[in-house]
Design a protein around this motif. Structure first.
Motif, short mmCIF file in Angstrom:
data_model
loop_
_atom_site.label_atom_id
_atom_site.label_comp_id
_atom_site.label_asym_id
_atom_site.label_seq_id
_atom_site.Cartn_x
_atom_site.Cartn_y
_atom_site.Cartn_z
N VAL B 58 -87.20 -30.97 14.61
CA VAL B 58 -86.12 -30.75 15.59
C VAL B 58 -85.58 -31.91 15.99
O VAL B 58 -84.48 -32.32 16.34
CB VAL B 58 -86.93 -29.86 16.87
N GLN B 59 -86.46 -32.93 16.48
CA GLN B 59 -85.97 -34.37 17.00
C GLN B 59 -85.09 -35.08 16.09
O GLN B 59 -83.90 -35.83 16.47
CB GLN B 59 -87.27 -35.33 17.29
N LEU B 60 -85.30 -35.01 14.84
CA LEU B 60 -84.45 -35.81 13.68
C LEU B 60 -83.54 -35.13 12.74
O LEU B 60 -82.59 -35.79 12.40
CB LEU B 60 -85.43 -36.65 12.95
N SER B 61 -83.63 -33.90 12.71
CA SER B 61 -82.67 -33.18 11.64
C SER B 61 -81.19 -32.76 12.15
O SER B 61 -81.21 -32.55 13.19
CB SER B 61 -83.47 -31.96 11.30
N TRP B 62 -80.41 -32.47 11.24
CA TRP B 62 -79.16 -32.37 11.29
C TRP B 62 -79.24 -30.62 11.09
O TRP B 62 -79.61 -29.98 10.33
CB TRP B 62 -78.29 -32.56 10.03
N LEU B 63 -79.33 -30.03 12.60
CA LEU B 63 -79.20 -28.92 12.79
C LEU B 63 -78.14 -28.04 13.05
O LEU B 63 -78.06 -26.64 13.57
CB LEU B 63 -80.44 -28.61 13.88
N ASP B 64 -76.89 -28.57 13.00
CA ASP B 64 -75.68 -27.96 13.43
C ASP B 64 -75.47 -27.07 12.28
O ASP B 64 -75.90 -27.01 11.14
CB ASP B 64 -74.48 -29.14 13.25
N MET B 65 -74.71 -25.90 12.78
CA MET B 65 -74.53 -24.78 11.75
C MET B 65 -74.00 -25.02 10.55
O MET B 65 -72.69 -25.82 10.51
CB MET B 65 -73.64 -23.76 12.62
N ARG B 66 -74.68 -24.69 9.58
CA ARG B 66 -74.10 -24.67 8.17
C ARG B 66 -74.10 -23.40 7.48
O ARG B 66 -75.34 -22.69 7.82
CB ARG B 66 -74.77 -25.96 7.31
N THR B 67 -73.51 -23.00 6.40
CA THR B 67 -73.71 -21.75 5.88
C THR B 67 -74.07 -22.09 4.27
O THR B 67 -73.65 -23.24 3.93
CB THR B 67 -72.45 -20.64 5.88
N THR B 68 -74.46 -21.12 3.64
CA THR B 68 -74.95 -21.27 2.24
C THR B 68 -74.33 -20.12 1.22
O THR B 68 -74.12 -19.07 1.84
CB THR B 68 -76.37 -21.50 1.98
N SER B 69 -74.03 -20.36 0.04
CA SER B 69 -73.95 -19.30 -1.04
C SER B 69 -74.16 -19.77 -2.30
O SER B 69 -74.62 -20.77 -2.33
CB SER B 69 -72.07 -19.10 -1.00
N GLY B 70 -74.16 -18.92 -3.31
CA GLY B 70 -74.80 -19.11 -4.50
C GLY B 70 -76.11 -18.54 -4.55
O GLY B 70 -76.71 -17.68 -4.04
N SER B 71 -76.59 -18.45 -5.96
CA SER B 71 -77.78 -17.94 -6.34
C SER B 71 -79.18 -18.88 -6.20
O SER B 71 -80.11 -18.28 -6.50
CB SER B 71 -77.75 -17.71 -8.01
N TRP B 72 -78.92 -20.06 -5.62
CA TRP B 72 -79.96 -20.84 -5.18
C TRP B 72 -80.83 -20.25 -4.10
O TRP B 72 -80.24 -19.72 -3.22
CB TRP B 72 -79.87 -22.38 -4.84
N ARG B 73 -82.19 -20.33 -4.24
CA ARG B 73 -83.05 -19.59 -3.29
C ARG B 73 -82.80 -19.81 -1.98
O ARG B 73 -83.23 -19.38 -1.06
CB ARG B 73 -84.66 -19.60 -3.98
N VAL B 74 -82.62 -21.14 -1.87
CA VAL B 74 -82.40 -21.45 -0.33
C VAL B 74 -81.60 -20.88 0.32
O VAL B 74 -81.62 -20.65 1.71
CB VAL B 74 -82.03 -23.41 -0.32
N ALA B 75 -80.51 -20.38 -0.24
CA ALA B 75 -79.56 -19.48 0.46
C ALA B 75 -80.09 -18.36 1.01
O ALA B 75 -79.51 -17.60 2.04
CB ALA B 75 -78.34 -19.21 -0.55
N THR B 76 -81.03 -17.59 0.38
CA THR B 76 -81.80 -16.57 0.74
C THR B 76 -82.84 -17.01 1.86
O THR B 76 -82.94 -16.40 2.98
CB THR B 76 -82.67 -16.06 -0.26
#
Lengths: 182, 522
Positions: B58-76
């Motif tokens: 929480v202190q270091l990461s880029w947590l601003d809203m982003r969206t994903t698409s595609g078949s990679w599992r990260v998107a799920t």
């Protein structure tokens, strides 16, 4: 305004339930950390029956047989802290379990309890508890002690002099691959 | 602290303070160039880093809203967290593991080496290893990379001992504690590694190189650096002559400021960099800045990744010591007989209990999951990282409707694995498991890719302006005084962890910019 705030807090306080437990004799490392063998969790919004049922559901989702209820109670605490919307979802979900059980789900034998929980896998109720648990259940010092993960190390000087390379059941790599610590 | 006026149009504005931007800013300041360094995140210190996985995240990461698409599992599993990268002074050099490997000669010539791979948008880099060698050398010296410049390797921890035992039994020859930008002995006014086990959470001992406490203070000491943290750039503006002239940024309170610039260098990592160029579209550049090729945001690469965790009868306690404690490089070459082109590295990795729960098998529950967690002290872990194929359809684009706090479209990250990526991952899982089996594993867990840490290629360099966004110096083909200064420049991904090459390119780019400025060419 302050009077209203006080009243609201008072209402919330009395609207929530309380769940209790006693550390099992087998709790081991956990018992060393705990100030007392009995524990109680005061809930802000959730009633005690829902709290106890959610704790049991969490045990079925992430079953660690020797992990004490006191750690699972931390999940209930964090769910309760999310507020009214989450509590309503959980209360309704527990009611669904009772309905499916044709009575009190908590009174069913374990195999039947589990089957009814598993049948709810795709519901928001199940996923809310799973999603919260996968963070809350594994992100506290009681869990760390149970799983053999010490957490913070800087205040103890790291592992340079505390066993970072103490594994002795395999051959030692040569210094060309793994030089001695300076 | 140095402050330059917002209407000072003689400054170089660098956007982002990580491996690329932080290094570039320092290199320019050392040459007497005035730099305004704009960093979206806040400034931490080793003392404020936290030995706690979620709290540090929480202190270091880029947590601003982003969206994903595609078949990679990260998107799920992590639909709003395509990448595990940082928003803080020092950028992702606070979080990185420290592995510092040079790209191989063949990898710079990916199109030539691999041939025409269907569905892949392969291209040779406009530079080769020989062009970068002197700059790699300087980068390794600057970063204190072990096994270079007479710096000894780090001592191996328990996790490495398991890897080494398995690797040698399997017949692998190239296994050691790696080339790491982590001090194995005191160097550059920083101490040696205390084996804390929290490399990803910001190194509290400062043994691991980060621009936060190396490049940036060195730049500040010159009097030529004006670092503004909490400053998120919203758009880059240009004049009637087509050259960029200023940037508009929001401070931590949301107030907007305009900073004039002679040169603008973008180093926001491979999601924010193309997003900023696209969000800076104007009537003169309707498709976004530097986008005449149409390649801005395209060819997004994230490395082929995956992890194997082996479980052993005896305890390992892999969490003790450096997170990336050793490497096997035997699979890093190009050997198409394996069923894929390109290569991969095998590097030890460890997660604590909180992140093991989060990443072992996202979405999983029940006895299989808890049995894995219960075996934690007996686990050894490795990360598999290899070259993935650039595909034009893998892209960072602007979301059609979702906006951020400043009213700007959020980025969408689309990714599908190429068949070559899948074949490589299957091979890497098999070989990683074989390493642990050879060391006596009872069972292995094959763990899917984490949110991307190596984000590359979205403003790639190319010899021909129609194939990419920038030239061999990161200078955009379309706008002479606009530069790409991060991993977005990568023409292809190569198998190696990218930070060393990002730093190397930044050192080289600084020479070029200073030279061009002295010739009044930009």
């Amino acid at each position: 305004m302050s009077q209203t705030g006080f009243d609201r807090r008072g209402f919330l306080k009395t609207s929530g339930g309380m769940i209790f437990g006693t550390l099992a004799a087998s709790s081991g490392a956990l018992a060393l950390l705990a100030p007392s063998r009995t524990w109680a969790l005061e809930l802000e919004t959730m009633d005690a029956e829902t709290g106890a049922a959610v704790l049991r559901v969490t045990r079925y989702i992430f079953p660690h047989d020797t992990l004490d209820d006191a750690v699972y109670a931390l999940v209930v605490k964090d769910l309760d802290a999310e507020g009214a919307e989450t509590v309503e979802l959980l209360t309704t979900g527990v009611a669904s379990l009772n309905e499916a059980a044709g009575g009190a789900w908590m009174d069913l034998p374990p195999e039947k309890q589990f089957a009814l929980v598993a049948a709810m896998e795709s519901t928001p109720f199940f996923q809310k508890i799973r999603g919260k648990s996968v963070v809350s259940l594994y992100n506290n010092e009681l869990a760390f002690a149970h799983f053999g993960y010490p957490g913070e190390s800087f205040s103890k000087g790291g592992y340079l002099h505390r066993g970072f390379d103490d594994l002795s059941w395999l051959p030692q790599p040569p210094e060309s691959a793994s030089p001695k610590a300076m | 602290m140095t402050q330059f006026a917002k209407d000072d149009d003689s400054v170089v504005v660098v956007i982002g303070s990580g491996a690329g931007g932080g290094t570039l800013a320092n290199e320019l300041c050392q040459k007497g160039v005035k730099v305004v360094l704009l960093e979206a995140g806040a400034r931490q210190t080793p003392a404020t880093f936290i030995n706690d996985e979620w709290a540090a995240f929480v202190q270091l990461s880029w947590l601003d809203m982003r969206t994903t698409s595609g078949s990679w599992r990260v998107a799920t599993d992590f639909p709003n967290l395509p990448a595990w990268i940082c928003k803080t002074v020092g950028g992702s050099t606070t979080h990185w593991a420290g592995a510092s490997l040079r790209i191989q000669e063949d990898e710079f010539k990916a199109r030539t080496t691999y041939g025409d791979i269907e569905g892949a948008n392969l291209l040779d880099w406009p530079i080769g290893l020989a062009d970068l060698e002197p700059f790699y050398d300087r980068a390794e010296d600057k970063m204190g990379v072990t096994r270079t410049h007479d710096i000894p390797g780090l001592p191996g921890n328990n996790n490495f001992k398991v890897m080494y035992a398995g690797a040698t039994k399997l017949g692998y020859k190239d296994c050691h504690t790696g080339r790491m930008a982590i001090n194995s002995r005191p160097r550059d006014n920083r101490g040696s590694c205390l084996q804390l086990g929290f490399c990803f959470q910001g190194c509290k001992s400062g043994a691991k190189w980060s621009t936060l406490y190396t490049e940036i203070p060195a730049a500040e000491a010159t009097g030529n650096l004006d670092l503004r943290s909490g400053s998120q750039v919203l758009r880059i503006e240009h004049g009637d002559n087509g050259k960029v002239s200023s940037v508009v940024y929001a401070d931590a309170d949301g107030a907007q400021h305009q900073q004039k610039a002679k040169v603008v260098c973008v180093a926001g990592n491979s999601i924010e960099t193309p997003r900023l160029l696209l969000n800076s579209a104007s009537s003169m550049y309707p498709d976004g800045l530097a986008n005449s090729s149409g390649q801005v945001g395209k060819n997004y690469m994230r490395h082929m990744t995956g992890s194997v965790y082996g479980v052993f009868e005896e305890p390992v306690n892999m969490y003790r010591g450096t997170t990336m404690a050793g490497i096997i490089s035997d699979e890093s070459g190009n050997d198409p007989d394996r069923g894929f082109v390109g290569g991969y590295e095998m590097e030890t990795l460890s997660l604590g209990i909180p992140f093991m729960a989060a990443f072992l098998d996202p979405g999983a529950w029940g006895r299989d999951f808890t049995e894995a967690m219960d075996s934690y002290p007996h686990m050894a872990g490795m990360w598999l990282v290899g070259e993935d194929m650039p595909q034009e359809s893998n892209a960072v684009t602007l979301h059609p409707s979702d906006k951020d706090a400043h009213g700007l479209p959020v980025p969408n990250v689309h990714f599908d694995d190429h068949p070559n990526d899948i074949a490589m991952r299957e091979h890497a899982y098999k070989q990683g498991s074989a390493v642990y089996d050879a060391a006596g594993a009872k069972r292995n867990y094959l763990v899917p890719p984490y949110p991307s840490t190596h984000n590359l290629g979205t403003c790639r360099m190319s010899a021909d302006a129609k194939d990419g966004v920038c030239n061999q110096f990161g200078q955009t083909h379309d706008i002479d005084n606009l530069f790409i200064s991060d991993g977005s420049q990568f023409t292809t991904g190569a198998a190696e962890n990218p930070t060393l090459t990002i730093v190397t390119l930044a050192i080289r780019q600084a020479e070029y910019i200073a030279d061009q400025m002295s010739k009044q060419a930009v």
